[in-house]
Design an enzyme around this catalytic site. Structure first.
Site, PDB file in Angstrom:
ATOM      1  N   ARG A 172      -4.639  -2.279  10.001  1.00  0.00           N
ATOM      2  CA  ARG A 172      -4.153  -2.750  11.308  1.00  0.00           C
ATOM      3  C   ARG A 172      -3.175  -1.751  11.927  1.00  0.00           C
ATOM      4  NH1 ARG A 172      -1.717  -8.554   9.878  1.00  0.00           N
ATOM      5  NH2 ARG A 172      -1.091  -7.434   8.018  1.00  0.00           N
ATOM      6  N   GLY A 174       0.865  -1.173   0.000  1.00  0.00           N
ATOM      7  CA  GLY A 174       0.000   0.000   0.000  1.00  0.00           C
ATOM      8  C   GLY A 174       0.895   1.214   0.000  1.00  0.00           C
ATOM      9  N   GLN A 196       7.068  -3.996   0.344  1.00  0.00           N
ATOM     10  CA  GLN A 196       7.481  -4.596   1.617  1.00  0.00           C
ATOM     11  C   GLN A 196       8.939  -4.204   1.912  1.00  0.00           C
ATOM     12  OE1 GLN A 196       5.975  -7.121  -0.809  1.00  0.00           O
ATOM     13  NE2 GLN A 196       4.145  -6.082  -0.147  1.00  0.00           N
TER      14      GLN A 196
END
Ligand code: IMP
Length: 391
Positions: free
Chosen positions: A293, A43, A214
């Site tokens: 999260r 993201g 990542q």
């Protein structure tokens, strides 16, 4: 013909280092910005004309006119996510289809891959993003996956159905996965995109910026296995994912936050808890841009950072989110010890990024890692940025 030059932007921690912003800042200097691994687990948050935009599949170069955006062979792609993203960009007045190109060896994430993360407990143990990443790569490596090169084959749909049936049979009793209309619309959209053989397409350009997703500590080989993602997030992933030779690689931009975060399970030696964690989560808006999260937070781990710099051959270190730490009387960095008993060095904090103590922090990182800090991000927008070493 000029030799192809490939520079890479790589995360040096557990992802969420602010790579999207760095790519966005550098993009205008390149002909192509290319994703080389991962999928919509990423993201990349960007700010475009005051709008916050989170990109999951499309490279962060899309906001720069004249820059081609390539989804490279190492990527796994969810057609439904791509469709949503294209529609979202069109609402901002950008038509990504004018500059978006896809490698023919990109593999599809199917509804059954997302379903597998729901019905098997495997994803839960790792704390995955539940975007079907692990199952899609597993099928790819088991040689039963579906590359986009097969989109025009007459048995394309049949292949998808067979693969789905194969997985569904492993979980009798579970309600089967749903193929939504937007999945098939996404497939139609993919058919409209130029699909290319990377080795042939890339040679017409002179410069490519490879955009990592990542971070190094989540690499399937080099990371904290099994609490990792399913692709190569390191420089090795650039070569395989874009089909470029090692001689093409020039600058390796490594991105690290001034502290550390991690989403999902797995070791995190410098993690802080309670009020300290809450302070960082709030000040740094540390909430996952894909899953929402709350991110686990901790101090900068220089031992892990040095490892990441070494294995990626980082030449230009970039520091992000140091502004989040403004106002702290002191900051900690891990400089030794074991993963279970980390040892810290305490450094004076800074009120603003102009303070001498911030420069001292930078010098300390440089001394420990042996690499100069090249860029400093000072806030979320494109302008909040300076380069310490002229390019
Ligand atoms: P997966 O990539 O969804 O399979 O998740 C594997 C691990 O990587 C989990 O711990 C995720 O939280 C983490 N992860 C995957 N993508 C990202 C990312 O873009 N930022 C941070 N962590 C990520």
């Amino acid at each position: 013909m000029k030799a192809l030059r490939v520079d890479a932007v790589l995360g040096l921690q557990w992802g969420d280092e602010g790579k999207g912003k760095v790519v966005d800042t550098l993009a205008c200097r390149y002909s192509v910005v290319a994703r080389f691994q991962g999928g919509p687990n990423a993201g990349h948050t960007l700010y475009h004309r005051g709008h916050k935009v989170v990109l999951h599949q499309i490279p962060s170069g899309i906001f720069h006119e004249g820059v081609y955006c390539l989804i490279g062979d190492g990527v796994v792609l969810d057609p439904e996510v791509l469709l949503r993203e294209v529609e979202g960009l069109r609402m901002l007045g950008i038509d990504p289809l004018e500059r978006l190109v896809i490698g023919e060896n990109v593999h599809l994430i199917l509804p059954v891959h997302i379903w597998l993360e729901e019905v098997s407990a495997e994803g839960e143990k790792i704390g995955t993003t539940r975007r079907g990443i692990g199952p899609a790569y597993a099928d790819r490596y088991a040689r039963r996956g579906i590359p986009v090169a097969w989109l025009d084959r007459s048995d394309f749909r049949q292949r998808i159905e067979e693969l789905t049936a194969y997985h569904v049979a492993r979980f009798p009793g579970a309600p089967p996965p749903i193929f939504s209309e937007s999945f098939w619309m996404g497939i139609e959209l993919l058919r409209e995109l130029p699909r290319v053989r990377l080795s042939e397409w890339l040679i017409q350009f002179d410069s490519v910026l490879a955009e990592g997703s990542q971070g190094t500590m989540l690499d399937i080989f080099a990371g904290t296995y099994p609490y990792v993602t399913s692709s190569h997030t390191t420089i090795a992933g650039v070569l395989a994912g874009l089909a470029v030779p090692p001689q093409a690689i020039r600058e390796v931009y490594g991105v690290t936050k001034a502290y550390a975060t991690r989403v999902g399970e797995g070791a995190f030696p410098t993690e802080v808890f309670g009020e300290e964690a809450q302070w960082l989560q709030t000040r740094g808006s540390e909430r996952g841009s894909t899953t929402g999260r709350l991110r686990r937070c901790g101090w900068l781990d220089l031992v892990a950072l040095r490892y990441a710099i070494e294995i990626n051959g980082v030449s230009r270190l970039t520091l992000t989110k140091a502004d989040v730490l403004c106002g702290l009387p002191q900051v900690k960095v891990r400089t030794g010890g074991s993963d279970t008993h980390p040892e810290y060095t305490i450094l004076p904090g800074w009120q603003t990024l102009e303070d001498a103590s911030f420069e001292e922090f930078i010098r300390f990182i440089e001394g420990f890692t042996g690499v100069s800090v090249w860029g400093v991000s000072t806030g979320p927008s494109r302008e909040d940025w300076y380069e310490r070493i002229a390019v």
